[in-house]
Motif scaffolding. Structure first.
Motif, mmCIF file in Angstrom:
data_model
loop_
_atom_site.group_PDB
_atom_site.id
_atom_site.type_symbol
_atom_site.label_atom_id
_atom_site.label_comp_id
_atom_site.label_asym_id
_atom_site.label_seq_id
_atom_site.Cartn_x
_atom_site.Cartn_y
_atom_site.Cartn_z
ATOM 1 N N SER A 261 0.861 -1.143 0.102
ATOM 2 C CA SER A 261 -0.127 -0.077 0.009
ATOM 3 C C SER A 261 0.878 1.266 0.018
ATOM 4 O O SER A 261 1.793 1.275 0.589
ATOM 5 C CB SER A 261 -0.785 0.033 1.409
ATOM 6 N N ALA A 262 0.146 2.374 -0.565
ATOM 7 C CA ALA A 262 1.127 3.785 -0.429
ATOM 8 C C ALA A 262 1.122 4.116 1.117
ATOM 9 O O ALA A 262 -0.067 4.082 1.600
ATOM 10 C CB ALA A 262 0.365 4.561 -1.376
ATOM 11 N N VAL A 263 2.042 4.561 1.437
ATOM 12 C CA VAL A 263 2.206 5.082 2.923
ATOM 13 C C VAL A 263 2.762 6.213 3.153
ATOM 14 O O VAL A 263 3.878 6.825 2.320
ATOM 15 C CB VAL A 263 2.964 4.064 3.748
ATOM 16 N N ILE A 264 2.075 7.108 3.638
ATOM 17 C CA ILE A 264 2.348 8.688 3.752
ATOM 18 C C ILE A 264 2.592 8.909 5.078
ATOM 19 O O ILE A 264 1.844 8.776 5.882
ATOM 20 C CB ILE A 264 1.022 9.682 3.139
ATOM 21 N N ILE A 265 3.787 9.494 5.373
ATOM 22 C CA ILE A 265 4.195 9.811 6.782
ATOM 23 C C ILE A 265 4.128 11.276 6.935
ATOM 24 O O ILE A 265 4.712 12.120 6.350
ATOM 25 C CB ILE A 265 5.574 9.368 6.873
ATOM 26 N N TYR A 266 3.732 11.767 8.140
ATOM 27 C CA TYR A 266 3.844 13.221 8.393
ATOM 28 C C TYR A 266 3.936 13.378 9.747
ATOM 29 O O TYR A 266 3.802 12.696 10.630
ATOM 30 C CB TYR A 266 2.734 14.008 7.823
ATOM 31 N N CYS A 267 4.796 14.660 10.205
ATOM 32 C CA CYS A 267 4.983 15.061 11.488
ATOM 33 C C CYS A 267 4.307 16.259 11.570
ATOM 34 O O CYS A 267 3.682 17.072 10.553
ATOM 35 C CB CYS A 267 6.205 14.912 11.834
ATOM 36 N N THR A 294 5.582 16.769 2.516
ATOM 37 C CA THR A 294 6.226 18.107 2.618
ATOM 38 C C THR A 294 5.325 19.044 3.378
ATOM 39 O O THR A 294 4.388 19.303 3.335
ATOM 40 C CB THR A 294 6.357 18.661 1.121
ATOM 41 N N GLY A 295 6.295 19.507 4.348
ATOM 42 C CA GLY A 295 5.597 20.581 5.370
ATOM 43 C C GLY A 295 4.784 19.941 6.587
ATOM 44 O O GLY A 295 4.357 20.666 7.336
ATOM 45 N N GLY A 296 4.477 18.754 6.357
ATOM 46 C CA GLY A 296 3.806 18.082 7.534
ATOM 47 C C GLY A 296 2.410 18.570 7.619
ATOM 48 O O GLY A 296 1.708 19.171 6.778
ATOM 49 N N LEU A 297 1.986 18.301 9.048
ATOM 50 C CA LEU A 297 0.564 18.623 9.118
ATOM 51 C C LEU A 297 0.250 20.334 9.022
ATOM 52 O O LEU A 297 -0.836 20.626 8.528
ATOM 53 C CB LEU A 297 0.247 18.503 10.637
ATOM 54 N N GLY A 298 1.428 20.906 8.991
ATOM 55 C CA GLY A 298 1.086 22.674 9.055
ATOM 56 C C GLY A 298 0.862 22.903 7.725
ATOM 57 O O GLY A 298 -0.011 23.763 7.449
ATOM 58 N N ALA A 299 1.380 22.291 6.834
ATOM 59 C CA ALA A 299 1.239 22.684 5.351
ATOM 60 C C ALA A 299 -0.136 22.284 4.850
ATOM 61 O O ALA A 299 -0.838 22.826 4.239
ATOM 62 C CB ALA A 299 2.330 22.054 4.198
ATOM 63 N N TRP A 300 -0.614 20.918 5.371
ATOM 64 C CA TRP A 300 -1.863 20.514 5.188
ATOM 65 C C TRP A 300 -2.779 21.484 5.616
ATOM 66 O O TRP A 300 -3.688 21.879 4.744
ATOM 67 C CB TRP A 300 -2.120 19.205 5.735
ATOM 68 N N ARG A 301 -2.786 22.122 6.738
ATOM 69 C CA ARG A 301 -3.745 22.846 7.236
ATOM 70 C C ARG A 301 -3.696 24.257 6.480
ATOM 71 O O ARG A 301 -4.743 24.957 6.266
ATOM 72 C CB ARG A 301 -3.492 23.049 8.888
ATOM 73 N N GLU A 302 -2.569 24.727 6.414
ATOM 74 C CA GLU A 302 -2.404 26.104 5.754
ATOM 75 C C GLU A 302 -2.964 26.131 4.251
ATOM 76 O O GLU A 302 -3.366 27.037 3.905
ATOM 77 C CB GLU A 302 -0.871 26.436 5.487
ATOM 78 N N ALA A 303 -2.998 25.007 3.433
ATOM 79 C CA ALA A 303 -3.479 24.746 2.304
ATOM 80 C C ALA A 303 -5.099 24.795 2.520
ATOM 81 O O ALA A 303 -5.754 24.592 1.159
ATOM 82 C CB ALA A 303 -3.102 23.663 1.585
ATOM 83 N N GLY A 304 -5.572 25.022 3.531
ATOM 84 C CA GLY A 304 -6.904 25.073 3.674
ATOM 85 C C GLY A 304 -7.726 23.629 3.806
ATOM 86 O O GLY A 304 -9.025 23.399 3.564
ATOM 87 N N ARG A 305 -6.836 22.373 3.744
ATOM 88 C CA ARG A 305 -7.381 21.235 3.805
ATOM 89 C C ARG A 305 -8.146 20.840 4.907
ATOM 90 O O ARG A 305 -7.732 21.255 6.032
ATOM 91 C CB ARG A 305 -6.373 20.137 3.416
ATOM 92 N N GLU A 306 -9.042 19.635 5.245
ATOM 93 C CA GLU A 306 -9.828 19.433 6.197
ATOM 94 C C GLU A 306 -8.820 18.712 7.338
ATOM 95 O O GLU A 306 -7.940 17.950 6.701
ATOM 96 C CB GLU A 306 -11.043 18.727 6.065
ATOM 97 N N VAL A 307 -9.339 18.766 8.621
ATOM 98 C CA VAL A 307 -8.480 18.190 9.561
ATOM 99 C C VAL A 307 -9.519 17.442 10.634
ATOM 100 O O VAL A 307 -10.657 17.915 10.473
ATOM 101 C CB VAL A 307 -7.514 19.181 10.532
#
Length: 314
Positions: A261-267, A294-307
């Motif tokens: 499976s594809a595994v995506i790791i973030y911190c 890239t950028g971890g959870l912070g980048a995901w949130r800054e892009a406006g994605r759902e958490v």
């Protein structure tokens, strides 16, 4: 006998050297204490020795109090800032978090003896529920032990220190020049090592947009949150569908994931070196498609994605 503008300057030199190291400046605080300790032998003045010890202790506590109060004011976010400026791998933050979870504020008794640990452990103590009085007690005890070791080493080995400094003077090299050269080489080594790690893993990274596309096309992709428990308590949100792993037992837990499976790791750290190192470990375990975000959870949130909110157990 060596002196630093006369032995009378020893308390001030000790204060400035230790304070600079405590607030994170690249100053060799322990070598400074050792050299200062060597100068105290010639003075043969117990009052001066006590004053030097207290000067160093004041510098240590003042610098530590700045970081403690910074952690109290800004919470775990201050560690993101340390990740941005630190030449040490971001895993130092994760390790300090793990140590603090196990030992609590008592970690401050030994943290100064482990390079980089004190600078991270103290804001973690501030970000948590540690009382200032309790922090003060353990910080002063730990700093006292560390300072006593440094000054005692200088006083015990003052002859060897004098011989080294005399040899350097023969070649026209001062102690300051040696310290600066060593500092530059150390910074260069850490910077090159960090850069090589990031370059090696850059091709495998996945961006926020790419991850969104992947999740839409491959619902079976595994998203793995490798933040510390303290980081999760401070920011109790994850990318939807994430699985939580403690890096202290990551090898055992991650080995249970399906290999194909594809595994995506973030911190949580913006330099995502922690995630990159886990990705590297997973690759060695036989996973063929492992990518740090890239950028971890912070980048995901800054892009406006759902958490997604975490339900934390106590």
């Amino acid at each position: 006998m060596t002196s630093i503008n006369g032995s009378d300057a020893a308390p001030m030199v000790a204060f400035l050297g230790v304070f600079a190291g405590a607030i994170g400046l690249p100053v060799p605080a322990m070598p400074t204490l050792i050299v200062v300790g060597a100068t105290l032998v010639a003075a043969r003045d117990p009052t001066l020795i006590v004053a030097t010890f207290l000067g160093a202790l004041a510098g240590a506590f003042l610098g530590d109090a700045v970081w403690f109060l910074t952690g109290r004011r800004f919470g775990y976010r201050v560690l993101d800032g340390l990740c941005r400026i630190s030449l040490s791998p971001d895993t130092c933050v994760r390790r300090a978090s793990g140590f603090f979870e196990k030992r609590g504020v008592k970690l401050l008794l030994i943290s100064r003896f482990i390079p980089g640990l004190s600078l991270v452990a103290i804001p973690i103590a501030g970000a948590g529920d540690t009382r200032f009085s309790r922090f003060t007690l353990y910080d002063l005890l730990g700093a006292s032990l560390w300072i006593a070791v440094g000054l005692s080493a200088g006083m015990l080995f003052y002859r060897q220190i004098d011989a080294v400094l005399a040899l350097l003077r023969q070649f026209g090299i001062g102690m300051a020049a040696v310290a600066v050269t060593g500092l530059v080489l150390w910074i260069a080594f850490r910077y090159v090592r960090r850069t090589l790690l990031l370059m090696r893993l850059r091709k495998s990274r996945i961006s926020v947009d790419e991850l969104s596309t992947l999740l839409a096309s491959d619902p079976g992709a595994l998203i793995v949150d490798v933040r510390s428990a303290i980081s999760r308590r401070d920011d109790p949100f994850v990318i939807p569908g994430s699985r939580l792993f403690d890096l202290a037992t990551a090898d055992r837990e991650l080995a249970t994931l399906p290999r194909h499976s594809a595994v995506i790791i973030y911190c949580s750290c913006p330099n995502e070196v922690s995630a990159a190192k886990v990705a590297e470990r997973l690759s060695k375990l036989g996973f063929s498609n492992v990518r740090p975000l890239t950028g971890g959870l912070g980048a995901w949130r800054e892009a406006g994605r759902e958490v997604e909110a975490l339900v934390l157990t106590t």
